[in-house]
Design an enzyme around this catalytic site. Structure first.
Site, PDB file in Angstrom:
ATOM      1  N   LYS A 182       0.796  -1.105   0.008  1.00  0.00           N
ATOM      2  CA  LYS A 182       0.026  -0.102  -0.070  1.00  0.00           C
ATOM      3  C   LYS A 182       0.881   1.160   0.014  1.00  0.00           C
ATOM      4  CE  LYS A 182      -1.933   2.734   3.087  1.00  0.00           C
ATOM      5  NZ  LYS A 182      -2.154   4.208   1.924  1.00  0.00           N
ATOM      6  N   GLU A 257      10.669   1.916   9.768  1.00  0.00           N
ATOM      7  CA  GLU A 257      11.669   3.193   9.337  1.00  0.00           C
ATOM      8  C   GLU A 257      10.862   4.352   9.603  1.00  0.00           C
ATOM      9  OE1 GLU A 257      14.721   3.176   8.402  1.00  0.00           O
ATOM     10  OE2 GLU A 257      14.796   1.113   7.965  1.00  0.00           O
ATOM     11  N   CYS A 291      13.166  12.084   5.904  1.00  0.00           N
ATOM     12  CA  CYS A 291      13.419  11.504   7.119  1.00  0.00           C
ATOM     13  C   CYS A 291      14.934  12.119   7.760  1.00  0.00           C
ATOM     14  CB  CYS A 291      13.195  10.278   7.248  1.00  0.00           C
ATOM     15  SG  CYS A 291      14.146   9.390   6.040  1.00  0.00           S
ATOM     16  N   GLU A 392       9.519  16.814  14.402  1.00  0.00           N
ATOM     17  CA  GLU A 392       9.918  16.771  13.051  1.00  0.00           C
ATOM     18  C   GLU A 392       8.667  17.701  12.191  1.00  0.00           C
ATOM     19  OE1 GLU A 392       8.890  12.911  11.012  1.00  0.00           O
ATOM     20  OE2 GLU A 392      10.718  13.072  10.003  1.00  0.00           O
TER      21      GLU A 392
HETATM   22  P1  NAP Z   1       2.365   8.524   7.799  1.00  0.00           P
HETATM   23  O1  NAP Z   1       1.298   9.679   7.995  1.00  0.00           O
HETATM   24  O2  NAP Z   1       3.025   7.648   8.906  1.00  0.00           O
HETATM   25  O3  NAP Z   1       1.990   7.540   6.581  1.00  0.00           O
HETATM   26  C1  NAP Z   1       2.931   6.719   5.906  1.00  0.00           C
HETATM   27  C2  NAP Z   1       1.773   5.589   5.185  1.00  0.00           C
HETATM   28  O4  NAP Z   1       1.073   5.005   6.446  1.00  0.00           O
HETATM   29  C3  NAP Z   1       0.995   5.949   4.372  1.00  0.00           C
HETATM   30  O5  NAP Z   1       0.796   4.764   3.332  1.00  0.00           O
HETATM   31  C4  NAP Z   1      -0.356   6.093   5.055  1.00  0.00           C
HETATM   32  O6  NAP Z   1      -1.433   6.084   4.424  1.00  0.00           O
HETATM   33  C5  NAP Z   1      -0.350   4.861   5.971  1.00  0.00           C
HETATM   34  N1  NAP Z   1      -0.994   4.958   7.271  1.00  0.00           N
HETATM   35  C6  NAP Z   1      -1.648   6.065   7.864  1.00  0.00           C
HETATM   36  N2  NAP Z   1      -2.347   5.777   8.927  1.00  0.00           N
HETATM   37  C7  NAP Z   1      -2.064   4.378   9.176  1.00  0.00           C
HETATM   38  C8  NAP Z   1      -2.506   3.500  10.067  1.00  0.00           C
HETATM   39  N3  NAP Z   1      -3.355   3.852  11.284  1.00  0.00           N
HETATM   40  N4  NAP Z   1      -2.035   2.239  10.099  1.00  0.00           N
HETATM   41  C9  NAP Z   1      -1.512   1.892   8.877  1.00  0.00           C
HETATM   42  N5  NAP Z   1      -0.850   2.555   8.022  1.00  0.00           N
HETATM   43  C10 NAP Z   1      -1.040   4.011   7.968  1.00  0.00           C
HETATM   44  O7  NAP Z   1       3.733   9.136   7.334  1.00  0.00           O
HETATM   45  P2  NAP Z   1       3.690  10.388   6.035  1.00  0.00           P
HETATM   46  O8  NAP Z   1       3.165  11.782   6.470  1.00  0.00           O
HETATM   47  O9  NAP Z   1       3.319   9.821   4.858  1.00  0.00           O
HETATM   48  O10 NAP Z   1       5.510  10.401   5.819  1.00  0.00           O
HETATM   49  C11 NAP Z   1       6.185  11.261   6.544  1.00  0.00           C
HETATM   50  C12 NAP Z   1       6.752  10.529   7.724  1.00  0.00           C
HETATM   51  O11 NAP Z   1       7.599   9.616   7.215  1.00  0.00           O
HETATM   52  C13 NAP Z   1       7.971  11.365   8.479  1.00  0.00           C
HETATM   53  O12 NAP Z   1       7.534  11.003   9.860  1.00  0.00           O
HETATM   54  C14 NAP Z   1       9.101  10.834   7.964  1.00  0.00           C
HETATM   55  O13 NAP Z   1      10.336  11.139   8.808  1.00  0.00           O
HETATM   56  C15 NAP Z   1       9.134   9.223   7.886  1.00  0.00           C
HETATM   57  N6  NAP Z   1       9.879   8.673   6.839  1.00  0.00           N
HETATM   58  C16 NAP Z   1      10.890   7.655   7.192  1.00  0.00           C
HETATM   59  C17 NAP Z   1      11.521   7.415   6.432  1.00  0.00           C
HETATM   60  C18 NAP Z   1      12.797   6.494   6.861  1.00  0.00           C
HETATM   61  O14 NAP Z   1      13.518   5.689   6.060  1.00  0.00           O
HETATM   62  N7  NAP Z   1      13.086   6.335   8.237  1.00  0.00           N
HETATM   63  C19 NAP Z   1      11.585   7.458   5.107  1.00  0.00           C
HETATM   64  C20 NAP Z   1      10.755   8.414   4.405  1.00  0.00           C
HETATM   65  C21 NAP Z   1       9.603   8.931   5.538  1.00  0.00           C
HETATM   66  P3  NAP Z   1      -2.284   7.272   3.894  1.00  0.00           P
HETATM   67  O15 NAP Z   1      -1.201   7.820   2.941  1.00  0.00           O
HETATM   68  O16 NAP Z   1      -3.357   6.949   3.076  1.00  0.00           O
HETATM   69  O17 NAP Z   1      -2.617   8.161   4.870  1.00  0.00           O
END
Ligand code: NAP
Length: 502
Positions: A182, A257, A291, A392
């Protein structure tokens, strides 16, 4: 493979080797953050669709050909996909730029490395196929095998859509797992495209399934579903914690991650120009929506004042514009919500007493009118305990924090709940390595930033995650370890006789 014009037609999901709609026919729109206009519809899957995709992947793992195929057969399919990625690299970069607002050239700098990444993953997986012999200290035939986990659920964020997809999908698949994927709702197009490439390359039905839909529905089911053996997630810490709780039902393996608030440490043996360049490289890549962003810039106090002046001059010179333009340095943030989040943190910074040196607003002139832009923003004299230094922000909002000694900066660098990355800039090699070793983070750069390559492990300490991606560990991550001990020597029989005879 999909033709470019079809990218703007309604997208389907890939389940059991078929391109299909969501069962209820629900869709949602993707908005281009550069223009604020929607340009494509995607399927809004629900729990039933998710269960179906998982059932298909379960059956494909338990009964299908993919896990049984030799590594050579799987690699053949991978090499076909690798060629397609190489051919389509620019188109992939453009699609991701349209969905998430990151400048197209920055996407291209990552996409171009991915064919090499695919070949590396295949080579590592081949090494795992043969069992490892152990010491031979005991009169037993003992071998350690690597076997696929089973059904892997993958969930990715929006900030580097194709890159994030490639960090997880190739190692999971090449190891012989079947996958339900997904992507983030805002950025699914290139992941769907990759599905088309694997289909064209001949992946068996059901081995790869890609669904789109809201995380709180589809993602929650993926984490809860007891037919999934391993969930691999990249995203926010708060979502990661929810996934851990939802995964408890069958104690599935969880790889995380998560976020970061990385220290970018600049010592005063760097010239002011070098120091300001170091801060630019660390802070503004992917609009600061990365990130490992070097969002806490620690500058030695002896060069601090001159550094800040130069850094502001460079920040103001960045060209803000449409993510598809080759001239753009800073594109729009991914969504209106993300833009508003950044603007809110700017207010927190001002309220806390940090000095706003530049930016701090939403530019709206000319073509920027309807996009979700935030001007490159520099806060100076930030204290490490302010919210803008601890949480963040995920955007072009950077904090300058002066320091005087090596000891002091190491303490401040580590005074964070995160532990994803960091950087040290100095010409003193001994100090560089000493400080790098002291930073509690999974990845530390010296005199560079953002240089992530396939052969280096990537992942976080503390609340930045569990497990590692990339490198040999990243390929091993999607396998189980099995020990097989055989006794061909009669030792067991001899022992039994000894026991019985007493
Ligand atoms: P997010 O809100 O946590 O969403 C990430 C993914 O999880 C999306 O596909 C989202 O779907 C899905 N999701 C949302 N709620 C969920 C739930 N309750 N259960 C399961 N999946 C769920 O994060 P984001 O805003 O997309 O990304 C930014 C974050 O990612 C930042 O904190 C960044 O640091 C982190 N990040 C970390 C890395 C690493 O390698 N460490 C790399 C890149 C980004 P929807 O899109 O449909 O909401």
């Amino acid at each position: 493979m999909v033709k470019y014009k079809e990218k703007f037609e309604e997208q389907k999901v890939f389940i059991d080797g078929e391109w299909t709609t969501s069962s209820k026919g629900d869709t949602y729109s993707i908005i281009n953050p550069s223009t604020g206009k929607s340009f494509v519809k995607c399927q809004k899957c629900d729990v039933e669709d998710t269960k179906r995709a998982i059932d298909v992947a379960r059956d494909a793992f338990d009964n299908g050909p993919w896990p049984e195929m030799s590594i050579e057969e799987r690699t053949k399919i991978f090499y076909k996909v690798t060629d397609m990625i190489a051919e389509k690299a620019w188109e992939i970069s453009k699609l991701d730029a349209m969905c998430n607002g990151v400048p197209v050239l920055e996407h291209a700098s990552m996409t171009m490395m991915l064919p090499a990444h695919m070949r590396y993953v295949c080579a590592q997986a081949k090494k795992l196929v043969e069992p490892k012999k152990v010491s031979g200290e005991f009169p037993l035939d003992q071998k350690v095998w690597r076997e696929p986990d089973g059904v892997v659920a993958i969930i990715t964020p929006w900030n580097a859509p194709f890159g994030e997809c490639m960090m997880k999908l190739p190692p999971a698949l090449i190891d012989g797992n079947t996958v339900v994927f997904k992507p983030a709702s805002q950025t699914p197009l290139t992941t769907l495209d990759l599905g088309k490439m694997f289909e064209k390359a001949g992946i068996p039905k059901g081995a790869l399934n890609i669904i789109t839909g809201p995380g709180p529905v589809v993602g929650v089911e993926m984490a809860k579903n007891t037919k999934v053996d391993h969930i691999s997630f990249t995203g926010e810490g708060i979502t990661g914690k929810e996934i851990v709780q939802n995964a408890l039902g069958n104690l599935k393996k969880v790889t995380l991650e998560l976020g970061g608030k990385s220290p970018n440490i600049i010592f005063d043996d760097f010239s002011v120009d070098e120091a300001a360049t170091a801060a630019m490289i660390g802070g503004y890549f992917l609009n600061g929506e990365i990130c490992i962003d070097g969002s806490r810039i620690f500058v030695q106090d002896t060069i601090h004042e001159k550094f800040s002046k130069k850094f502001v001059e460079l920040s103001k010179s960045l060209k803000i514009g449409n993510a598809l333009s080759l001239k753009t340095n800073i594109g729009p943030l991914v969504t209106e919500t993300q833009m508003e989040k950044n603007l809110k943190y700017i207010e927190y910074g001002k309220d806390a007493g940090a000095t706003l040196l530049c930016g701090g607003y939403r530019p709206r002139e000319g073509e920027l009118k309807d996009g979700f832009f935030v001007a490159p923003t520099v806060f100076d004299n930030v204290s490490n305990d302010m919210r803008i230094a601890r949480e963040e922000i995920f955007g072009p909002v950077l904090c300058v924090i002066p320091f005087s000694t090596e000891k002091e900066v190491i303490e401040m660098a580590n005074d964070t709940t995160y532990g994803l990355a960091g950087a040290v800039w100095t010409h003193d090699k001994e100090r560089a390595v000493r400080v790098a070793r002291k930073i509690k983070a999974g990845t530390v750069f010296i005199n560079t930033y953002h240089m992530l390559t396939a052969d280096m492990p990537f992942g976080g300490y503390k609340q930045s995650g569990w497990g590692r991606e990339m490198s040999e560990q990243g390929v091993e991550e999607f396998t189980q370890v099995k020990s097989i001990t055989a006794d061909w020597s009669g030792l067991t029989k001899w022992l039994m006789n000894v026991i019985i005879s007493h």
